[in-house]
Write a protein that holds these residues in place. Structure first.
Motif, PDB file in Angstrom:
ATOM      1  N   LEU A 111      -9.852   7.106  53.455  1.00 58.70           N
ATOM      2  CA  LEU A 111      -8.651   6.554  54.074  1.00 58.70           C
ATOM      3  C   LEU A 111      -8.837   6.371  55.579  1.00 58.70           C
ATOM      4  CD1 LEU A 111      -5.855   8.463  52.144  1.00 58.70           C
ATOM      5  CD2 LEU A 111      -6.535   6.064  51.893  1.00 58.70           C
ATOM      6  N   ILE A 112      -9.532   7.297  56.222  1.00 62.75           N
ATOM      7  CA  ILE A 112      -9.834   7.155  57.653  1.00 62.75           C
ATOM      8  C   ILE A 112     -10.764   5.955  57.879  1.00 62.75           C
ATOM      9  CG2 ILE A 112     -11.034   8.239  59.604  1.00 62.75           C
ATOM     10  CD1 ILE A 112      -9.888  10.923  58.561  1.00 62.75           C
ATOM     11  N   ALA A 113     -11.767   5.800  57.027  1.00 64.59           N
ATOM     12  CA  ALA A 113     -12.686   4.667  57.148  1.00 64.59           C
ATOM     13  C   ALA A 113     -11.958   3.345  56.913  1.00 64.59           C
ATOM     14  CB  ALA A 113     -13.836   4.812  56.162  1.00 64.59           C
ATOM     15  N   LEU A 114     -11.050   3.328  55.964  1.00 65.22           N
ATOM     16  CA  LEU A 114     -10.260   2.118  55.706  1.00 65.22           C
ATOM     17  C   LEU A 114      -9.380   1.798  56.907  1.00 65.22           C
ATOM     18  CD1 LEU A 114      -9.575  -0.049  53.615  1.00 65.22           C
ATOM     19  CD2 LEU A 114      -7.802   1.468  52.743  1.00 65.22           C
ATOM     20  N   GLY A 115      -8.782   2.823  57.492  1.00 62.67           N
ATOM     21  CA  GLY A 115      -7.987   2.608  58.704  1.00 62.67           C
ATOM     22  C   GLY A 115      -8.822   2.083  59.858  1.00 62.67           C
ATOM     23  N   CYS A 116     -10.010   2.633  60.052  1.00 65.60           N
ATOM     24  CA  CYS A 116     -10.917   2.148  61.108  1.00 65.60           C
ATOM     25  C   CYS A 116     -11.349   0.712  60.852  1.00 65.60           C
ATOM     26  CB  CYS A 116     -12.136   3.049  61.219  1.00 65.60           C
ATOM     27  SG  CYS A 116     -11.774   4.670  61.892  1.00 65.60           S
ATOM     28  N   TYR A 117     -11.580   0.376  59.600  1.00 63.70           N
ATOM     29  CA  TYR A 117     -11.966  -0.984  59.242  1.00 63.70           C
ATOM     30  C   TYR A 117     -10.841  -1.961  59.561  1.00 63.70           C
ATOM     31  CZ  TYR A 117     -13.143  -5.013  56.380  1.00 63.70           C
ATOM     32  OH  TYR A 117     -13.393  -6.302  55.946  1.00 63.70           O
ATOM     33  N   VAL A 118      -9.617  -1.610  59.218  1.00 60.40           N
ATOM     34  CA  VAL A 118      -8.473  -2.482  59.483  1.00 60.40           C
ATOM     35  C   VAL A 118      -8.267  -2.636  60.992  1.00 60.40           C
ATOM     36  CG1 VAL A 118      -5.960  -2.630  59.278  1.00 60.40           C
ATOM     37  CG2 VAL A 118      -7.328  -2.039  57.297  1.00 60.40           C
ATOM     38  N   ILE A 119      -8.382  -1.523  61.728  1.00 58.25           N
ATOM     39  CA  ILE A 119      -8.228  -1.596  63.180  1.00 58.25           C
ATOM     40  C   ILE A 119      -9.333  -2.456  63.802  1.00 58.25           C
ATOM     41  CG2 ILE A 119      -8.382  -0.230  65.308  1.00 58.25           C
ATOM     42  CD1 ILE A 119      -6.884   1.973  63.780  1.00 58.25           C
TER      43      ILE A 119
END
Length: 124
Positions: A111-119
């Motif tokens: 979930l953190i990696a997905l958030g970083c990807y979106v950002i």
């Protein structure tokens, strides 16, 4: 097939497919399915691969080696905790506890990696 691993929407679709297959197998093998085996026990290998691809796209380096190192340290910590708390290591209890904590950690890191990807994709 490579789009399923590299695209976040494909990753979620593949996770839904695996979830459906596991639910189908569990329903088909009602009496022979181990009661302690739950759905999220099948997710960590996939989530580790998905985290690798997401962090490569967002930061040009993978966070997976650090995630694996933290899981190894967690295994040592759970082993020491079991010895201190119980005075012995019961393999069934140890592996169940370790795998469930690994489930939570891999979900959190994904979930953190997905958030970083979106950002990274939405940002400047």
């Amino acid at each position: 097939m490579s789009d399923l691993f590299t695209n976040w929407l494909g990753q979620l679709l593949l996770l839904v497919i695996v979830t459906g297959v596991v639910w189908g197998c569990r329903r088909l093998l009602k009496h022979h399915w181990p009661q302690s085996l739950v759905l999220i026990d099948f997710w960590p290998p996939l989530l580790i691969i998905f985290t690798h691809y997401l962090t490569l796209q967002a930061t040009e380096s993978s966070i997976v080696p650090y995630e694996m190192l933290s899981l190894m340290i967690l295994g040592i910590g759970v082993t020491i905790l079991e010895v201190i708390q119980r005075g012995e290591i019961l393999y069934g209890r140890f592996f169940r506890l370790y795998w469930r904590v690994c489930d939570l950690i891999t979900i959190l890191v994904y979930l953190i990696a997905l958030g970083c990807y979106v950002i990274a994709k939405v940002g400047p």
